[in-house]
Motif scaffolding. Structure first.
Motif, PDB file in Angstrom:
ATOM      1  N   UNK A   4       0.834  -1.201   0.000  1.00 26.77           N
ATOM      2  CA  UNK A   4       0.000   0.000   0.000  1.00 26.77           C
ATOM      3  C   UNK A   4       0.871   1.254   0.000  1.00 26.77           C
ATOM      4  N   UNK A   5       2.047   1.176   0.622  1.00 30.54           N
ATOM      5  CA  UNK A   5       2.950   2.337   0.603  1.00 30.54           C
ATOM      6  C   UNK A   5       3.468   2.596  -0.808  1.00 30.54           C
ATOM      7  N   UNK A   6       3.863   1.535  -1.509  1.00 31.73           N
ATOM      8  CA  UNK A   6       4.385   1.695  -2.855  1.00 31.73           C
ATOM      9  C   UNK A   6       3.296   2.164  -3.826  1.00 31.73           C
ATOM     10  N   UNK A   7       2.035   1.823  -3.531  1.00 32.34           N
ATOM     11  CA  UNK A   7       0.951   2.228  -4.417  1.00 32.34           C
ATOM     12  C   UNK A   7       0.684   3.722  -4.349  1.00 32.34           C
ATOM     13  N   UNK A   8       1.247   4.411  -3.356  1.00 31.76           N
ATOM     14  CA  UNK A   8       1.033   5.848  -3.203  1.00 31.76           C
ATOM     15  C   UNK A   8       2.070   6.681  -3.924  1.00 31.76           C
ATOM     16  N   UNK A   9       3.062   6.053  -4.525  1.00 30.60           N
ATOM     17  CA  UNK A   9       4.136   6.780  -5.202  1.00 30.60           C
ATOM     18  C   UNK A   9       4.314   6.210  -6.610  1.00 30.60           C
ATOM     19  N   UNK A  10       5.016   6.945  -7.498  1.00 30.79           N
ATOM     20  CA  UNK A  10       5.309   6.371  -8.818  1.00 30.79           C
ATOM     21  C   UNK A  10       6.104   5.076  -8.714  1.00 30.79           C
ATOM     22  N   UNK A  11       6.136   4.337  -9.794  1.00 28.64           N
ATOM     23  CA  UNK A  11       6.854   3.059  -9.834  1.00 28.64           C
ATOM     24  C   UNK A  11       8.317   3.277  -9.455  1.00 28.64           C
ATOM     25  N   UNK A  12       8.825   2.454  -8.539  1.00 32.86           N
ATOM     26  CA  UNK A  12      10.220   2.589  -8.100  1.00 32.86           C
ATOM     27  C   UNK A  12      11.165   2.204  -9.236  1.00 32.86           C
ATOM     28  N   UNK A  13      12.160   3.072  -9.473  1.00 26.71           N
ATOM     29  CA  UNK A  13      13.107   2.868 -10.564  1.00 26.71           C
ATOM     30  C   UNK A  13      14.475   2.496 -10.014  1.00 26.71           C
ATOM     31  N   UNK A  14      15.194   1.632 -10.737  1.00 27.68           N
ATOM     32  CA  UNK A  14      16.563   1.255 -10.397  1.00 27.68           C
ATOM     33  C   UNK A  14      17.519   1.766 -11.463  1.00 27.68           C
ATOM     34  N   UNK A  15      18.684   2.224 -10.997  1.00 28.23           N
ATOM     35  CA  UNK A  15      19.774   2.596 -11.894  1.00 28.23           C
ATOM     36  C   UNK A  15      20.508   1.307 -12.258  1.00 28.23           C
ATOM     37  N   UNK A  16      20.685   1.041 -13.546  1.00 32.73           N
ATOM     38  CA  UNK A  16      21.286  -0.231 -13.953  1.00 32.73           C
ATOM     39  C   UNK A  16      22.328  -0.020 -15.044  1.00 32.73           C
ATOM     40  N   UNK A  88      29.032  -2.031 -21.981  1.00 33.36           N
ATOM     41  CA  UNK A  88      28.010  -1.688 -20.988  1.00 33.36           C
ATOM     42  C   UNK A  88      27.256  -0.445 -21.421  1.00 33.36           C
ATOM     43  N   UNK A  89      25.969  -0.415 -21.099  1.00 34.79           N
ATOM     44  CA  UNK A  89      25.110   0.738 -21.332  1.00 34.79           C
ATOM     45  C   UNK A  89      24.362   1.056 -20.045  1.00 34.79           C
ATOM     46  N   UNK A  90      24.373   2.333 -19.648  1.00 36.47           N
ATOM     47  CA  UNK A  90      23.699   2.756 -18.428  1.00 36.47           C
ATOM     48  C   UNK A  90      22.264   3.171 -18.732  1.00 36.47           C
ATOM     49  N   UNK A  91      21.385   2.966 -17.728  1.00 37.40           N
ATOM     50  CA  UNK A  91      20.000   3.368 -17.932  1.00 37.40           C
ATOM     51  C   UNK A  91      19.162   3.193 -16.687  1.00 37.40           C
ATOM     52  N   UNK A  92      17.856   3.249 -16.882  1.00 36.33           N
ATOM     53  CA  UNK A  92      16.883   3.105 -15.807  1.00 36.33           C
ATOM     54  C   UNK A  92      15.882   2.027 -16.175  1.00 36.33           C
ATOM     55  N   UNK A  93      15.378   1.346 -15.154  1.00 38.64           N
ATOM     56  CA  UNK A  93      14.408   0.288 -15.385  1.00 38.64           C
ATOM     57  C   UNK A  93      13.511   0.194 -14.152  1.00 38.64           C
ATOM     58  N   UNK A  94      12.215  -0.101 -14.317  1.00 38.99           N
ATOM     59  CA  UNK A  94      11.374  -0.326 -13.135  1.00 38.99           C
ATOM     60  C   UNK A  94      11.941  -1.443 -12.272  1.00 38.99           C
ATOM     61  N   UNK A 100      13.178 -10.220 -14.080  1.00 43.68           N
ATOM     62  CA  UNK A 100      12.684 -10.792 -15.334  1.00 43.68           C
ATOM     63  C   UNK A 100      13.621 -10.450 -16.476  1.00 43.68           C
ATOM     64  N   UNK A 101      14.095  -9.208 -16.507  1.00 40.83           N
ATOM     65  CA  UNK A 101      15.007  -8.803 -17.572  1.00 40.83           C
ATOM     66  C   UNK A 101      16.329  -9.558 -17.481  1.00 40.83           C
ATOM     67  N   UNK A 102      16.845  -9.746 -16.282  1.00 36.87           N
ATOM     68  CA  UNK A 102      18.094 -10.499 -16.108  1.00 36.87           C
ATOM     69  C   UNK A 102      17.937 -11.920 -16.624  1.00 36.87           C
ATOM     70  N   UNK A 103      16.823 -12.549 -16.309  1.00 31.04           N
ATOM     71  CA  UNK A 103      16.575 -13.907 -16.771  1.00 31.04           C
ATOM     72  C   UNK A 103      16.473 -13.959 -18.296  1.00 31.04           C
ATOM     73  N   UNK A 112      22.168  -7.745 -16.030  1.00 28.94           N
ATOM     74  CA  UNK A 112      21.672  -6.451 -15.545  1.00 28.94           C
ATOM     75  C   UNK A 112      22.293  -6.213 -14.174  1.00 28.94           C
ATOM     76  N   UNK A 113      23.078  -5.156 -14.053  1.00 26.79           N
ATOM     77  CA  UNK A 113      23.760  -4.832 -12.801  1.00 26.79           C
ATOM     78  C   UNK A 113      23.096  -3.609 -12.192  1.00 26.79           C
ATOM     79  N   UNK A 114      22.554  -3.754 -10.985  1.00 28.43           N
ATOM     80  CA  UNK A 114      21.929  -2.630 -10.282  1.00 28.43           C
ATOM     81  C   UNK A 114      23.014  -1.775  -9.654  1.00 28.43           C
ATOM     82  N   UNK A 115      22.956  -0.453  -9.910  1.00 26.53           N
ATOM     83  CA  UNK A 115      23.979   0.477  -9.455  1.00 26.53           C
ATOM     84  C   UNK A 115      23.406   1.448  -8.424  1.00 26.53           C
TER      85      UNK A 115
END
Length: 448
Positions: A4-16, A88-94, A100-103, A112-115
């Protein structure tokens, strides 16, 4: 399923970082493009209409859409950083798509390396789009992109819109017609491209029915149902007062949400002095106490409200003084107080358009009654007036009321919830085909 906490904010993004051996980068990027879940840092390749990727590289005489896709893929690959045979290419991903993307990349030696998230970099923002909630995000996205640090106001925005719409469109018959349209949008194949908005249309229909019951309106003042609250045409002043009070409640909610956003953006110090933060909430509360105390004749309440309003104006003045000079702060303070008053006055349109809707229903019903007892031909005319008049009122008022509800939401409410626009999340995506395409069909050539 987000908490419920996460539903109150935009989708959490990871730097990868998308990492792969240099000689396998093409295969990795094909799978990344097909997934459409990664936004890379580098400027995206120029969009090419109908560009398509193939799993295997096409020949120089391949189809033009495959050649366009290959060119886009090559441009993206050239933006990668390569060292010791690894690219390597830097970017953002939900965050919820990393696993799923790593698999998906593992079979072609990609990873996919989380930074750590870099400081001072604006994080792209995307709202949740699943289920009924996804159909409601258009209310917010039409206004702009929610900043990544801010709260996602979609549920509150939808509730406020439906409440305002219902107050201006209160009629059981018209609400039922809108509900039927929502059903058609949900199930009729020919309206599939509009299917996403059916929950909003259904909610608006229900809101119209609820307020129609309160107003005693069923295709106008036909007397088919009693008024549980008031009839707009008989008590317009009371309806106007309720509209202003409702506007005050909605403004208080917007300022409360704005305060949370100011804290998330810059901390409590900034939120304390912000007109859309703590100072704004206290100012609205103070003015409300002054109005209530004056109406009730209680001097102590008036004085308390005046003290709170003065304290809030002092905080706003000090906040603007820190940004500019004293003169600028005085001008901004005057504009803030005047703007709050004009915003409250704007909510009188809830009553005004509610009265307009009721007046149109009354005109149609009186015209129907005037024709009905005057013979067969007149009876047919009465039915025609009733049907045509209600359809015209339904279409005209439905459009006008929806625009007015959006106008109040955007200018009076969202202007206090948001101070700036966010950066939309734009993942890199190209469709991928697995068919074998290595040459042009016999008898054709690229020049044809």
């Amino acid at each position: 399923m987000p908490s419920w906490r996460e539903s109150l904010i935009p989708v959490r993004m990871d730097r990868i970082a998308v990492v792969a051996p240099a000689d396998r980068m093409r295969d990795v990027l094909v799978r990344v493009a097909d997934a459409g879940a990664v936004e890379f840092d580098e400027a995206a390749p120029r969009p090419v209409p109908e560009a398509v990727l193939s799993v295997t590289p096409p020949s120089a005489t391949g189809r033009p859409e495959l050649l366009a896709g290959e060119a886009a893929l090559r441009e993206r690959s050239q933006a990668s950083t390569t060292r010791d045979g690894v690219s390597a290419l830097l970017g953002w991903v939900p965050a919820d798509t990393v696993a799923v993307l790593s698999e998906r990349l593992a079979p072609v030696e990609g990873a996919v390396v989380v930074l750590p998230r870099p400081r001072g970099v604006e994080v792209p923002s995307v709202l949740r789009t699943g289920g009924v909630r996804g159909s409601l995000t258009s209310l917010v996205e039409t206004y702009g992109t929610v900043p990544y640090r801010d709260m996602d106001p979609t549920p509150l925005a939808a509730g406020a819109f439906l409440l305002m719409f219902g107050m201006m469109f209160g009629d059981v018959g018209h609400g039922a017609l809108l509900l039927l349209i929502a059903v058609a949008l949900a199930f009729w194949p020919r309206l599939e491209r509009f299917r996403r908005v059916w929950p909003l249309a259904a909610g608006a229909g229900v809101a119209g029915i609820v307020f129609g019951v309160l107003y005693g309106e069923f295709f106008g003042p036909t007397g088919a149902i009693p008024a549980l609250w008031l009839r707009p045409m008989e008590r317009p002043v009371a309806l106007m007062a309720v509209a202003v009070c409702l506007g005050g409640v909605l403004l208080a909610g917007a300022l409360a949400l704005g305060t949370v956003n100011r804290v998330r953006e810059a901390g409590w110090a900034a939120a304390l002095y912000a007109p859309s933060g703590v100072a704004g909430v206290v100012l609205l509360l103070g003015l409300a106490l002054v109005a209530v105390g004056w109406y009730a004749g209680v001097v102590a309440v008036v004085v308390s409200g005046a003290v709170l309003a003065a304290l809030a104006m002092l905080l706003i003045f000090l906040g603007f003084t820190g940004e500019g000079g004293v003169f600028d702060a005085c001008v901004e303070l005057f504009d803030t107080v005047l703007g709050l008053g004009s915003n409250l006055a704007s909510f009188t349109r809830l009553a005004a358009f509610g009265l307009t809707h009721a007046a149109l229903g009354w005109i149609v019903w009186e015209g129907t009654r005037a024709l009905w007892p005057r013979g067969t031909v007149a009876a047919v005319g009465a039915v025609a007036v009733f049907v045509a008049g209600n359809l015209l009122a339904f279409a005209l008022e439905g459009l006008v009321v929806a625009i007015q509800a959006l106008r109040l939401e955007y200018y009076e409410l969202f202007s206090r919830v948001f101070q700036s626009q966010g950066r939309p999340f734009r993942p890199w995506h190209l469709p991928v085909t697995t068919e074998e395409v290595s040459a042009w069909p016999p008898g054709s050539s690229p020049s044809r």
